[in-house]
Design an enzyme around this catalytic site. Structure first.
Site, PDB file in Angstrom:
ATOM      1  N   LYS A 127       0.840  -1.199   0.000  1.00 37.38           N
ATOM      2  CA  LYS A 127       0.000   0.000   0.000  1.00 37.38           C
ATOM      3  C   LYS A 127       0.878   1.254   0.000  1.00 37.38           C
ATOM      4  CE  LYS A 127      -3.811  -2.487   1.986  1.00 37.38           C
ATOM      5  NZ  LYS A 127      -4.431  -3.091   3.155  1.00 37.38           N
ATOM      6  N   GLN A 172      -5.418  -2.107   9.377  1.00 40.54           N
ATOM      7  CA  GLN A 172      -5.257  -3.391   8.692  1.00 40.54           C
ATOM      8  C   GLN A 172      -5.977  -4.508   9.468  1.00 40.54           C
ATOM      9  OE1 GLN A 172      -3.441  -3.836   5.661  1.00 40.54           O
ATOM     10  NE2 GLN A 172      -4.371  -5.858   5.750  1.00 40.54           N
ATOM     11  N   ASP A 202     -11.209   2.555   3.954  1.00 43.02           N
ATOM     12  CA  ASP A 202     -11.742   1.222   3.645  1.00 43.02           C
ATOM     13  C   ASP A 202     -13.273   1.214   3.671  1.00 43.02           C
ATOM     14  OD1 ASP A 202     -10.816  -1.158   2.756  1.00 43.02           O
ATOM     15  OD2 ASP A 202     -10.305  -1.991   4.716  1.00 43.02           O
TER      16      ASP A 202
END
Ligand code: NAD
Length: 291
Positions: free
Chosen positions: A58, A102, A125
């Site tokens: 990322k 994460q 997200d």
């Protein structure tokens, strides 16, 4: 005998690079106009090697488009309270545009509490209930990355969605549910399948668009696929050191119209949509219009 189909294998990495080039040009123009670059902050709790490698990917992707990134690598012993305090600090930091925690998190930390603690405007997200609710209402700016990646593949390959039968295997909050909603919003007739679905092969055979997101390696056989269907294989499972999709890729050749491979398929598109969400969050926070 049925006509043999020349199955197209989607080049997810190539497509991702095209989209990243578009974002890079956009960020260069913003920086040339005197704005700072967008910034994504990634938080990892624990030292899961796979998660560490995803984070590195990322960061590389951010650098590739000229966005800034930062990481917080927290020990496994971090408490939920400590993590929520860090998120409150990041929410208040004007230099941070996108925040990603994460997954998976250690068992003592509630992923729901974490999702709710991220400022919805920085929710890279798109797991905050507000963003999920907006998705249901059809007016979300930030949408879960993998479903966005699937929709971008379908769009860039000119796959017709309106009026088509779409079948989604899996009903997770991160893939199955949001992709079903997006397909339905583009006027597909959507069937959502899960582990209790009866006659899954028969249901899949009706699909003009088949999205497999179960995490069950090679479960979708060649004769589950309608000839000419668009097959989006989201599943990734490590089998004998190799990453394997939910679809029997070889068996789908000559049957599917297009198919995403388990490597260089949906994966790079997911990271690209994380960049897209970060850019979107940045622009909307800075009043610079939509990405
Ligand atoms: P999950 O475990 O949260 O959900 C899986 C869903 O599949 C559940 O709804 C379950 O009911 C359904 N399911 C499981 N086995 C089934 C079966 N035999 N028949 C029918 N339905 C079944 O998983 P998730 O987070 O949605 O991820 C799904 C897969 O996609 C995993 O392999 C994951 O690694 C992968 N994934 C890939 C990306 C990417 O970028 N490529 C991103 C996210 C997830």
């Amino acid at each position: 005998m049925a006509e043999k189909i020349d199955t197209i294998t989607v080049d997810g990495l190539g497509l991702a690079n095209t989209l990243r080039d578009e974002m890079k040009a956009e960020i260069e123009a913003l920086v040339a106009a005197g704005h700072r670059p967008p910034q994504l902050t990634v938080v990892l709790v624990g030292d899961d090697p796979a998660s560490k490698s995803y984070i590195k990917g990322k960061q590389r992707a951010c650098a590739r488009i000229g966005a800034d990134s930062a990481e917080y690598l927290l020990p496994e012993s971090t408490t939920e309270k400590e993590l929520l305090e860090l998120l409150a600090k990041l929410n208040a930091d004007d230099a941070v545009d996108g925040i990603l925690v994460q997954l998976p998190l250690p068992k003592h930390i509630s992923p729901e509490a974490v999702a709710e603690a991220i400022d919805p405007a920085k929710d890279a997200d798109a797991l905050h209930p507000l963003n999920f609710g907006r998705l249901l209402l059809g007016n979300a700016d930030l949408i879960s990355c993998t479903p966005l990646g699937v929709m971008a593949v379908l769009e860039r390959h000119g796959v017709e969605i309106a009026g088509k039968d779409a079948v989604v295997i899996g009903r997770s909050n991160i893939v199955g549910k949001p992709v079903s909603i997006l397909l339905q919003q583009q006027n597909a007739t959507v069937t959502m399948c899960h582990s209790r679905t009866q006659d899954l092969p028969g249901v899949c055979r009706r699909a003009d668009i088949l999205v497999a997101a179960a995490g069950n390696p090679r479960m979708v056989k060649g004769d589950w696929i309608k000839p000419g269907a668009a097959v989006m294989d989201v599943g990734v499972t490590e089998v004998d050191g190799k990453l394997v999709g939910d679809v029997d890729f070889e068996a789908a050749q000559g049957v599917a119209g297009i198919i995403t491979p388990s490597r260089r398929g949906i994966g790079p598109m997911t990271i690209t949509m994380l960049l897209r969400n970060t850019l979107e969050a940045y622009k909307s926070r800075k009043g610079l219009g939509r990405a």
